[in-house]
Design an enzyme around this catalytic site. Structure first.
Site, short mmCIF file in Angstrom:
data_model
loop_
_atom_site.label_atom_id
_atom_site.label_comp_id
_atom_site.label_asym_id
_atom_site.label_seq_id
_atom_site.Cartn_x
_atom_site.Cartn_y
_atom_site.Cartn_z
N GLU A 156 14.14 -2.95 0.00
CA GLU A 156 13.76 -2.26 1.24
C GLU A 156 14.67 -2.55 2.43
OE1 GLU A 156 9.61 -3.22 1.79
OE2 GLU A 156 9.05 -2.34 -0.12
N HIS A 234 5.85 5.36 -4.03
CA HIS A 234 4.47 5.29 -3.49
C HIS A 234 4.20 6.64 -2.83
CE1 HIS A 234 4.01 1.02 -4.21
NE2 HIS A 234 5.15 0.76 -3.61
N ASP A 265 2.55 4.75 -7.57
CA ASP A 265 1.13 5.04 -7.36
C ASP A 265 1.05 6.34 -6.57
OD1 ASP A 265 1.83 4.00 -4.85
OD2 ASP A 265 0.53 2.24 -5.02
O1 G2I Z 1 3.28 -2.78 -0.07
C1 G2I Z 1 3.34 -2.31 -1.38
C2 G2I Z 1 4.61 -2.76 -2.07
C3 G2I Z 1 5.83 -2.12 -1.41
N1 G2I Z 1 7.05 -2.49 -2.09
C4 G2I Z 1 7.28 -3.90 -2.27
C5 G2I Z 1 6.07 -4.58 -2.90
O2 G2I Z 1 6.30 -5.97 -3.00
C6 G2I Z 1 4.82 -4.27 -2.11
O3 G2I Z 1 3.73 -4.98 -2.74
C7 G2I Z 1 2.72 -5.46 -1.90
C8 G2I Z 1 1.66 -6.13 -2.74
O4 G2I Z 1 1.08 -5.17 -3.57
C9 G2I Z 1 0.58 -6.72 -1.84
O5 G2I Z 1 -0.32 -7.51 -2.61
O6 G2I Z 1 3.29 -6.38 -1.00
C10 G2I Z 1 2.32 -6.82 -0.05
C11 G2I Z 1 2.99 -7.67 0.99
O7 G2I Z 1 4.07 -7.02 1.57
C12 G2I Z 1 1.22 -7.59 -0.76
O8 G2I Z 1 0.22 -7.94 0.16
C13 G2I Z 1 -0.02 -9.30 0.29
C14 G2I Z 1 -0.80 -9.51 1.57
O9 G2I Z 1 0.00 -9.08 2.67
C15 G2I Z 1 -1.12 -10.96 1.74
O10 G2I Z 1 -1.93 -11.14 2.88
C16 G2I Z 1 -1.81 -11.48 0.51
O11 G2I Z 1 -1.98 -12.87 0.61
O12 G2I Z 1 -0.77 -9.77 -0.80
C17 G2I Z 1 -0.98 -11.16 -0.74
C18 G2I Z 1 -1.65 -11.62 -2.05
O13 G2I Z 1 -2.81 -10.88 -2.29
#
Ligand code: G2I
Length: 464
Positions: A156, A234, A265
């Protein structure tokens, strides 16, 4: 058993055999996503959250349906280097071990990113940050050396709207931070495929897509080690699937990289959602360098945006209409079609291969093969897509036996367009954009446009 009974039993076996032979198609259909994808040599993956593996509904679906695993958060910078130069691989290893024990491969995600940096890194800048980032890339890639199929080396890094780089502490260390990260990753794990991964790079006409395309093209030209580009994909109303997605995938593939759908998704429900999923799968299958698809989670309730119900399984683990549509699309792939078989060298650009089969479908942009020109350059037009009142076309410009520095292609007089990319249109003639005029001997570049009215026939155009 009497002779008559033995004869009847034998006849029954023969008849049953004939019935089975008649009802099994030439190619047995896969009954899971991974088996259906494997028929054309592709993988089908999901993101896994380590803390959910103890949920048996979750882990049994993940194990049954998928054969490529991405750690949703556990291999990111904050998880793996919580304090500077103190690495913690326990969560990442849990996912890697689960995958390996279940016969699955792993996509590593992600070595360098402006987001989810550990707090110690967030306030750093300049050469101290550059060194810390390269140390991170090196140590994490060394830990997983030989164990991951591919790494999202940089995630990104492009701005959402202007086609340039995103501002971040990493970007402020110098524009070469991305290639420095790729070189460090290659040195640490020479066998992992090294990918650039981003979102909103799916629509070919968007500036962000073109920005990433130009970076990859530049990397390939200068020998920066890059093997693949990840399209997160996405999709929702703000970032909708567009039928030019196939053009995006094939255009990147023509640069000589693998393309992978890495975080798929699609918000929505029912047949609308199922139909979009089908189109995404069909687009990947149409591009031989598209080697696999990963969805970003298992059930809707596991999604980072569960409100959008964007995945293939419902909250109870039931298969949604989208699941069936993906499975059927994967099963419909023709494994004898070289354009759908990624085991045919995915880095081989058919637009540059004089040995390409001339009987290949000329309307397939993947198989466009302009005749070897004796002059300065040649140009071949293909229609990518058409609809009532309009169409999308791609023109492949190929240099002759000498390299060229600038080109001019005359469009058919019937062309009426106000949406043309990778070229400059004036009075029915397209000249190169500032960045794609230099084409090596025998090499090619492309431009595209959306035309109004009915599409011209595919074929060669005047190139000078
Ligand atoms: O945002 C969707 C995806 C976009 N591309 C890069 C991916 O790495 C990203 O994945 C998401 C995860 O699916 C989420 O699970 O990335 C987020 C963070 O940028 C993730 O969220 C994080 C929360 O921000 C935290 O508060 C939490 O502790 O997930 C963590 C674990 O549940």
């Amino acid at each position: 058993m009497s002779r008559r009974a033995r004869f009847a039993a034998a006849l029954a076996v023969v008849t049953l055999g004939a019935t089975i032979a008649a009802t099994i198609p030439a190619q047995a259909a896969g009954s899971t996503l991974k088996d259906a994808a494997a028929q054309s040599g592709r993988y089908f993956g999901t993101a896994i959250a380590g803390f959910k593996l103890s949920d048996s509904t979750y882990s049994s679906i993940a194990n049954r349906e998928f054969n490529m695993i991405t750690a949703e958060n556990e291999m990111k910078m904050d998880a793996t280097e919580p304090s500077q130069n103190n690495f913690n691989f326990s969560s990442g290893d849990q996912i890697l071990n689960w995958a390996v024990q279940n016969g699955k491969r792993v996509r590593g995600h992600a070595l360098a990113w402006h987001s989810q940096q550990p707090s110690w890194m967030q306030g750093m800048s300049g050469s101290a940050l550059r060194s810390a980032m390269l140390n991170h890339v090196t140590k994490v890639a060394e830990h997983y050396k030989g164990k991951v199929y591919a790494w999202d080396v940089v995630n990104e890094a492009f701005d959402d709207s202007n086609g340039g780089r995103r501002d971040s502490n990493l970007q402020r260390t110098g524009n070469d931070w991305i290639e420095a990260a790729f070189k460090a990753a290659r040195a640490a794990d020479p066998n992992a495929k090294l990918c650039y991964n981003d979102y909103n790079t799916d629509n070919w006409t968007w500036a962000k897509t073109q920005g990433v395309y130009n970076m990859v093209k530049d990397f390939k030209a200068r020998g920066v080690p890059i093997d693949c580009v990840g399209f997160q994909s996405h999709f929702n109303a703000q970032s909708a699937y567009n039928s030019n997605y196939r053009t995006t995938l094939s255009s990147f593939a023509a640069l000589g990289v693998e393309v992978q759908i890495t975080e798929l998704d699609i918000e929505g429900s029912g047949s609308q959602q199922a139909d979009t999923y089908r189109r995404v799968v069909e687009d990947c299958l149409a591009v031989k360098a598209c080697t696999g698809i990963t969805v970003w989670g298992v059930r809707d309730s596991d999604s980072w945006r569960s409100y959008g119900t964007p995945l293939l399984f419902d909250n109870n683990g039931g298969k949604k209409a989208a699941y069936t549509s993906v499975l059927n699309a994967l099963n419909a792939a023709d494994p004898t079609d070289p354009t759908t078989d990624p085991t045919q060298d995915p880095t081989d650009d058919p637009t540059q291969d004089p040995t390409d089969d001339p009987t290949d479908d000329p309307t397939d942009p993947e198989t466009t093969n302009p005749p070897d020109p004796t002059g300065k350059c040649s140009a071949a037009l293909t229609i990518v897509n058409s609809w009532p009142g309009g169409y999308q076309a791609t023109v492949t410009v190929k240099a002759g036996s000498s390299s060229i520095n600038g080109w001019r292609v005359t469009l058919p007089s019937s062309v009426n367009t106000n949406n043309l990319w990778n070229g400059v249109l004036s009075g029915g003639v397209v000249t190169n954009a500032p960045y794609n005029g230099s084409v090596g001997a025998g090499q090619s570049t492309t431009f595209g446009f959306v035309g109004n009215g009915s599409a011209p026939g595919a074929g060669n155009l005047t190139c000078a």
